[in-house]
Design a protein around this motif. Sequence first.
Motif, PDB file in Angstrom:
ATOM      1  N   TRP A  12      41.778  20.529   0.816  1.00 28.66           N
ATOM      2  CA  TRP A  12      42.823  19.562   1.179  1.00 28.66           C
ATOM      3  C   TRP A  12      43.505  19.871   2.513  1.00 28.66           C
ATOM      4  O   TRP A  12      43.855  18.969   3.268  1.00 28.66           O
ATOM      5  CB  TRP A  12      43.859  19.418   0.057  1.00 28.66           C
ATOM      6  CG  TRP A  12      44.666  20.646  -0.246  1.00 28.66           C
ATOM      7  CD1 TRP A  12      44.400  21.581  -1.187  1.00 28.66           C
ATOM      8  CD2 TRP A  12      45.871  21.069   0.411  1.00 28.66           C
ATOM      9  NE1 TRP A  12      45.353  22.561  -1.169  1.00 28.66           N
ATOM     10  CE2 TRP A  12      46.266  22.274  -0.198  1.00 28.66           C
ATOM     11  CE3 TRP A  12      46.659  20.540   1.443  1.00 28.66           C
ATOM     12  CZ2 TRP A  12      47.417  22.975   0.202  1.00 28.66           C
ATOM     13  CZ3 TRP A  12      47.804  21.228   1.836  1.00 28.66           C
ATOM     14  CH2 TRP A  12      48.166  22.426   1.227  1.00 28.66           C
ATOM     15  N   ALA A  15      41.247  18.556   4.995  1.00 26.46           N
ATOM     16  CA  ALA A  15      41.096  17.112   4.823  1.00 26.46           C
ATOM     17  C   ALA A  15      42.242  16.335   5.474  1.00 26.46           C
ATOM     18  O   ALA A  15      42.018  15.320   6.140  1.00 26.46           O
ATOM     19  CB  ALA A  15      41.030  16.779   3.333  1.00 26.46           C
ATOM     20  N   GLY A  16      43.469  16.835   5.300  1.00 28.82           N
ATOM     21  CA  GLY A  16      44.636  16.127   5.835  1.00 28.82           C
ATOM     22  C   GLY A  16      44.534  15.906   7.340  1.00 28.82           C
ATOM     23  O   GLY A  16      44.595  14.774   7.815  1.00 28.82           O
ATOM     24  N   PRO A  17      44.365  16.993   8.112  1.00 32.43           N
ATOM     25  CA  PRO A  17      44.220  16.810   9.556  1.00 32.43           C
ATOM     26  C   PRO A  17      43.016  15.940   9.939  1.00 32.43           C
ATOM     27  O   PRO A  17      43.116  15.105  10.850  1.00 32.43           O
ATOM     28  CB  PRO A  17      44.029  18.246  10.076  1.00 32.43           C
ATOM     29  CG  PRO A  17      44.739  19.101   9.067  1.00 32.43           C
ATOM     30  CD  PRO A  17      44.539  18.408   7.745  1.00 32.43           C
ATOM     31  N   LEU A  18      41.889  16.078   9.242  1.00 37.90           N
ATOM     32  CA  LEU A  18      40.709  15.265   9.574  1.00 37.90           C
ATOM     33  C   LEU A  18      40.996  13.779   9.377  1.00 37.90           C
ATOM     34  O   LEU A  18      40.554  12.942  10.166  1.00 37.90           O
ATOM     35  CB  LEU A  18      39.502  15.685   8.726  1.00 37.90           C
ATOM     36  CG  LEU A  18      38.847  17.027   9.081  1.00 37.90           C
ATOM     37  CD1 LEU A  18      37.694  17.330   8.116  1.00 37.90           C
ATOM     38  CD2 LEU A  18      38.357  17.046  10.516  1.00 37.90           C
ATOM     39  N   LEU A  19      41.750  13.457   8.321  1.00 35.32           N
ATOM     40  CA  LEU A  19      42.101  12.046   8.086  1.00 35.32           C
ATOM     41  C   LEU A  19      43.149  11.581   9.094  1.00 35.32           C
ATOM     42  O   LEU A  19      43.088  10.471   9.612  1.00 35.32           O
ATOM     43  CB  LEU A  19      42.594  11.841   6.650  1.00 35.32           C
ATOM     44  CG  LEU A  19      41.523  11.980   5.563  1.00 35.32           C
ATOM     45  CD1 LEU A  19      42.154  11.958   4.174  1.00 35.32           C
ATOM     46  CD2 LEU A  19      40.486  10.867   5.677  1.00 35.32           C
ATOM     47  N   GLY A  20      44.106  12.464   9.405  1.00 39.58           N
ATOM     48  CA  GLY A  20      45.149  12.121  10.368  1.00 39.58           C
ATOM     49  C   GLY A  20      44.592  11.872  11.766  1.00 39.58           C
ATOM     50  O   GLY A  20      45.169  11.109  12.546  1.00 39.58           O
ATOM     51  N   LEU A  21      43.454  12.500  12.048  1.00 42.31           N
ATOM     52  CA  LEU A  21      42.825  12.308  13.368  1.00 42.31           C
ATOM     53  C   LEU A  21      42.395  10.862  13.607  1.00 42.31           C
ATOM     54  O   LEU A  21      42.165  10.461  14.748  1.00 42.31           O
ATOM     55  CB  LEU A  21      41.594  13.217  13.510  1.00 42.31           C
ATOM     56  CG  LEU A  21      41.856  14.659  13.958  1.00 42.31           C
ATOM     57  CD1 LEU A  21      40.534  15.433  14.021  1.00 42.31           C
ATOM     58  CD2 LEU A  21      42.544  14.681  15.330  1.00 42.31           C
ATOM     59  N   MET A  22      42.319  10.079  12.524  1.00 45.27           N
ATOM     60  CA  MET A  22      41.994   8.656  12.692  1.00 45.27           C
ATOM     61  C   MET A  22      43.007   7.968  13.600  1.00 45.27           C
ATOM     62  O   MET A  22      42.667   7.020  14.312  1.00 45.27           O
ATOM     63  CB  MET A  22      41.973   7.954  11.331  1.00 45.27           C
ATOM     64  CG  MET A  22      40.729   8.196  10.512  1.00 45.27           C
ATOM     65  SD  MET A  22      39.219   7.617  11.324  1.00 45.27           S
ATOM     66  CE  MET A  22      39.418   5.834  11.134  1.00 45.27           C
ATOM     67  N   VAL A  23      44.254   8.446  13.568  1.00 44.45           N
ATOM     68  CA  VAL A  23      45.302   7.816  14.389  1.00 44.45           C
ATOM     69  C   VAL A  23      44.989   7.951  15.894  1.00 44.45           C
ATOM     70  O   VAL A  23      44.846   6.935  16.582  1.00 44.45           O
ATOM     71  CB  VAL A  23      46.699   8.376  14.022  1.00 44.45           C
ATOM     72  CG1 VAL A  23      47.764   7.838  14.967  1.00 44.45           C
ATOM     73  CG2 VAL A  23      47.041   8.040  12.578  1.00 44.45           C
ATOM     74  N   PRO A  24      44.849   9.185  16.425  1.00 40.74           N
ATOM     75  CA  PRO A  24      44.534   9.289  17.859  1.00 40.74           C
ATOM     76  C   PRO A  24      43.148   8.755  18.204  1.00 40.74           C
ATOM     77  O   PRO A  24      42.973   8.167  19.281  1.00 40.74           O
ATOM     78  CB  PRO A  24      44.617  10.793  18.142  1.00 40.74           C
ATOM     79  CG  PRO A  24      44.461  11.457  16.820  1.00 40.74           C
ATOM     80  CD  PRO A  24      45.074  10.521  15.822  1.00 40.74           C
ATOM     81  N   ILE A  25      42.160   8.926  17.310  1.00 40.45           N
ATOM     82  CA  ILE A  25      40.808   8.438  17.623  1.00 40.45           C
ATOM     83  C   ILE A  25      40.859   6.931  17.884  1.00 40.45           C
ATOM     84  O   ILE A  25      40.342   6.444  18.887  1.00 40.45           O
ATOM     85  CB  ILE A  25      39.814   8.751  16.473  1.00 40.45           C
ATOM     86  CG1 ILE A  25      39.538  10.258  16.386  1.00 40.45           C
ATOM     87  CG2 ILE A  25      38.500   7.996  16.676  1.00 40.45           C
ATOM     88  CD1 ILE A  25      38.681  10.671  15.183  1.00 40.45           C
ATOM     89  N   ILE A 154      50.165   6.490   6.716  1.00 38.52           N
ATOM     90  CA  ILE A 154      49.835   7.484   7.748  1.00 38.52           C
ATOM     91  C   ILE A 154      50.337   7.026   9.122  1.00 38.52           C
ATOM     92  O   ILE A 154      51.196   7.664   9.719  1.00 38.52           O
ATOM     93  CB  ILE A 154      48.316   7.791   7.767  1.00 38.52           C
ATOM     94  CG1 ILE A 154      47.898   8.422   6.419  1.00 38.52           C
ATOM     95  CG2 ILE A 154      47.980   8.742   8.937  1.00 38.52           C
ATOM     96  CD1 ILE A 154      46.430   8.720   6.285  1.00 38.52           C
TER      97      ILE A 154
END
Lengths: 188, 135
Positions: A12, A15-25, A154
């Motif tokens: 987890w 996982a959190g940072p990997l999902l949060g990266l959707m914002v800057p990507i 998010i």
Amino acid sequence: MLYELLARPIPWYVAGPLLGLMVPILFIVGNKAFGISSSYRHVCAAVIPSKLPFFNYDWKKTGGWNLQLALGIIIGGAVALYFTPDNYQIAITASTTDALKTYGITNFDGFMPVEVFNWDNILTLPGMIIMVLGGFLIGFGTRYGSGCTAGHGITGMANFQKASLIATISFFLGGMISAQFLIPLILK
Amino acid sequence: MRFIFIGIYFGFILMKTEVVSWFRIQEMFLFNHIFMYGIFALAILTGVISIFLIRKFNIKDIDGNPIEIGEKDNSKTKRYILGGLIFGLGWGLAGTCPGPIYALIGGGYMIILVPLLSAFLGAAVYGMVQNKLPH
């Protein structure tokens, strides 16, 4: 070797940072604010011939990117399936397993309980409530509240939006009511 | 086309982190594990840092345009409470939310098409009755 690595679940805290990266990507690659539930509206606008203002707009121009994202998520799920071993079980806590057992769930294989989510169950009352009504509330609620766990939970939260804080608290309240009161009531 | 690739990343991560799982969602709402809360908190923190950096260094998108972070409509309250509660009820019942629903189709759970089609219907009904609802 690579297969073994990818076959493992992601912890987890990674996982959190990997999902949060959707914002800057999405901001950097497409100048878009991360969200996915607006795809429901775009699908409706595409298939329902209607004069209703909610569906009367250029869905390809406004929503094309979000529909592409949705298509990609489906493909990504299929890629992940390839890296999911047979007889995969999710390591939920024993207290959760015990609670679900009291509702009559005995099969903990895979991502979803097959005893609840199966085609024969659609026309039973529990199946109707969990699958049909559950899905309906997701579609209705995300359009009414203008976002879901991605857009409000998010992106909006990360941008300190009051609207998103109110929405996210409400998501969790609704979810708790379902999981703590409705699900036991329906399945028992 | 580029959004399809971003979607593939998102869908893959959603599955591998198990947040697509009905079991995980029940566990979260029964307060039995930090798993989902930790994921949310760290995802938000990653977003906060990203938005801070984008603003501070005035980062442009790959086409060279200024990035529009955008604001939600913060003048309204009712729609976020009521819509949020309704979505939350569905989230707890179906144990899935809009991103994971798509990922589960690829993940081989064709049964999730039932909640997905119902969700489309829900969005359509909202479009029909929105004028009658408090916002």
